[in-house]
Design an enzyme around this catalytic site. Structure first.
Site, mmCIF file in Angstrom:
data_model
loop_
_atom_site.group_PDB
_atom_site.id
_atom_site.type_symbol
_atom_site.label_atom_id
_atom_site.label_comp_id
_atom_site.label_asym_id
_atom_site.label_seq_id
_atom_site.Cartn_x
_atom_site.Cartn_y
_atom_site.Cartn_z
ATOM 1 N N ARG A 102 -10.317 9.697 26.695
ATOM 2 C CA ARG A 102 -9.483 9.825 25.504
ATOM 3 C C ARG A 102 -9.810 8.786 24.447
ATOM 4 O O ARG A 102 -9.812 9.088 23.242
ATOM 5 C CB ARG A 102 -8.009 9.753 25.906
ATOM 6 C CG ARG A 102 -7.008 9.876 24.750
ATOM 7 C CD ARG A 102 -7.329 10.988 23.778
ATOM 8 N NE ARG A 102 -7.536 12.282 24.412
ATOM 9 C CZ ARG A 102 -8.079 13.321 23.809
ATOM 10 N NH1 ARG A 102 -8.518 13.213 22.556
ATOM 11 N NH2 ARG A 102 -8.226 14.462 24.442
ATOM 12 N N LYS A 137 -7.124 0.431 3.017
ATOM 13 C CA LYS A 137 -6.170 1.489 3.377
ATOM 14 C C LYS A 137 -6.659 2.175 4.652
ATOM 15 O O LYS A 137 -7.098 3.316 4.661
ATOM 16 C CB LYS A 137 -6.023 2.480 2.225
ATOM 17 C CG LYS A 137 -5.429 1.849 0.967
ATOM 18 C CD LYS A 137 -5.387 2.830 -0.185
ATOM 19 C CE LYS A 137 -4.841 2.163 -1.439
ATOM 20 N NZ LYS A 137 -4.838 3.068 -2.613
ATOM 21 N N LYS A 169 -5.350 -8.652 -8.053
ATOM 22 C CA LYS A 169 -4.862 -7.378 -8.563
ATOM 23 C C LYS A 169 -3.673 -7.602 -9.495
ATOM 24 O O LYS A 169 -3.292 -8.744 -9.774
ATOM 25 C CB LYS A 169 -4.516 -6.455 -7.403
ATOM 26 C CG LYS A 169 -5.712 -6.210 -6.468
ATOM 27 C CD LYS A 169 -5.457 -5.092 -5.491
ATOM 28 C CE LYS A 169 -5.510 -3.739 -6.187
ATOM 29 N NZ LYS A 169 -5.386 -2.609 -5.227
ATOM 30 N N GLU A 202 -8.942 -7.328 -11.118
ATOM 31 C CA GLU A 202 -8.572 -5.990 -11.589
ATOM 32 C C GLU A 202 -8.187 -6.025 -13.069
ATOM 33 O O GLU A 202 -7.507 -6.942 -13.520
ATOM 34 C CB GLU A 202 -7.394 -5.471 -10.767
ATOM 35 C CG GLU A 202 -6.883 -4.105 -11.189
ATOM 36 C CD GLU A 202 -5.686 -3.660 -10.378
ATOM 37 O OE1 GLU A 202 -5.882 -3.223 -9.236
ATOM 38 O OE2 GLU A 202 -4.546 -3.751 -10.879
ATOM 39 N N ASP A 224 -9.519 -0.239 -13.147
ATOM 40 C CA ASP A 224 -8.530 0.523 -12.404
ATOM 41 C C ASP A 224 -7.796 1.554 -13.255
ATOM 42 O O ASP A 224 -7.206 1.220 -14.287
ATOM 43 C CB ASP A 224 -7.510 -0.439 -11.777
ATOM 44 C CG ASP A 224 -6.597 0.250 -10.798
ATOM 45 O OD1 ASP A 224 -7.106 0.940 -9.889
ATOM 46 O OD2 ASP A 224 -5.368 0.111 -10.932
#
Length: 285
Positions: A102, A137, A169, A202, A224
């Site tokens: 698995r 992410k 950011k 950013e 961005d």
């Protein structure tokens, strides 16, 4: 990205934790009905199509569970596969094969999906000069495998985590009191703590691009959520002063157009957070 030594260490942590999670105190299904001395063999069968990934990791998993297991590989990582292809065969203790099954399938199915999507987006970018980047992410505790899959699919890795690159950011900039002050404080902090880290900043608009360019020491500007025309203007403003990266709601319908704007990189969280596992199975024979 992190060093090769740390990369391998992260892989070993992933494997040990995955086996701990799945096996726990024992695979009682196998222990109950399969003799400890029983030997068998199984094949990794493709029931889908795309780019296979995780073959090398599967070998590491088998090695971790039982060093006596033998793997015969027919198809290597990064190869396009079709329904019915056999990627490898594993032989040895039947209990060990089942104990590994698995974790091997879970890792390979997801890694193959990520590699397939990365390959597809890279094809869309062909001829633009832009390269695809992953993001943070990722699935908790599975990042190292997901970023490996991006590389297998032909993409490049962004920073691994919060500690191997500085990325200023919008929230960092706002909390710090503005772009110029955020960059200044960052450079002072890195120097004071003897840290050799690249700085990405950013930008939310062209005025912020211009302000970033007033400061030295910026490795890359993150453009961005810009439209095409403003992205082209930003690339012209930046020139060869530093690298450029587009991000923000870029998908397969828009990625090529952003690549044609002249950016060095395009980052996509969808590489790792929005994929459907490739259908694979491990069949005894």
């Amino acid at each position: 990205m992190i060093s090769e030594v740390q990369f391998q260490s992260e892989l070993q942590l992933l494997i040990s934790n995955a086996i701990r999670e799945d096996v726990g105190t024992g695979d009682y299904s196998s222990l109950a009905c399969i003799p400890e001395t029983a030997h068998g063999q199984a094949k990794l069968l493709v029931k889908d199509q795309g780019i296979i990934a995780g073959v090398a990791l599967a070998k590491m998993i088998f090695e971790y569970v039982d060093p006596k297991l033998k793997v015969k590989t027919y198809i290597e990582d990064g190869t396009h596969v079709e329904y019915g292809d056999v990627v490898f065969e594993v032989s040895g203790s039947s209990q060990s094969i089942l104990k590994s099954e698995r974790v091997v399938l879970n890792t390979m199915q997801r890694m193959s999906a990520i590699a397939t999507k990365t390959d597809y987006l890279m094809q869309l970018l062909e001829g633009t000069g832009a390269k695809i980047l992953d993001t943070r992410k990722t699935t908790p505790n599975f990042r190292v495998a997901e970023k490996w899959a991006v590389k297998i699919g032909g993409g490049e890795n962004h920073r691994f985590a919060l500690y191997d690159m500085v990325m200023l950011k919008d929230n960092h900039i706002d909390f710090a009191g503005g772009i110029t002050l955020a960059i200044k404080k960052t450079k002072e902090y890195l120097k004071a703590n003897n840290l050799d880290l690249k700085i990405i900043v950013e930008a939310r608009n062209l005025d912020e691009i211009r302000e970033i360019l007033l400061s030295d020491g910026v490795h890359r500007i993150l453009i961005d959520n810009f439209n095409y025309e403003d992205t082209k203007t930003a690339v012209q403003l930046i020139g060869d002063k530093c690298q450029t990266e587009s991000s923000g709601n870029i998908n397969e319908k828009t990625i090529r157009e952003y690549g044609l704007c002249g950016v060095n990189y395009i980052s996509s969280g969808a590489l790792t957070h929005s994929v459907y596992n490739m259908d694979l199975s491990l069949k005894a024979f």
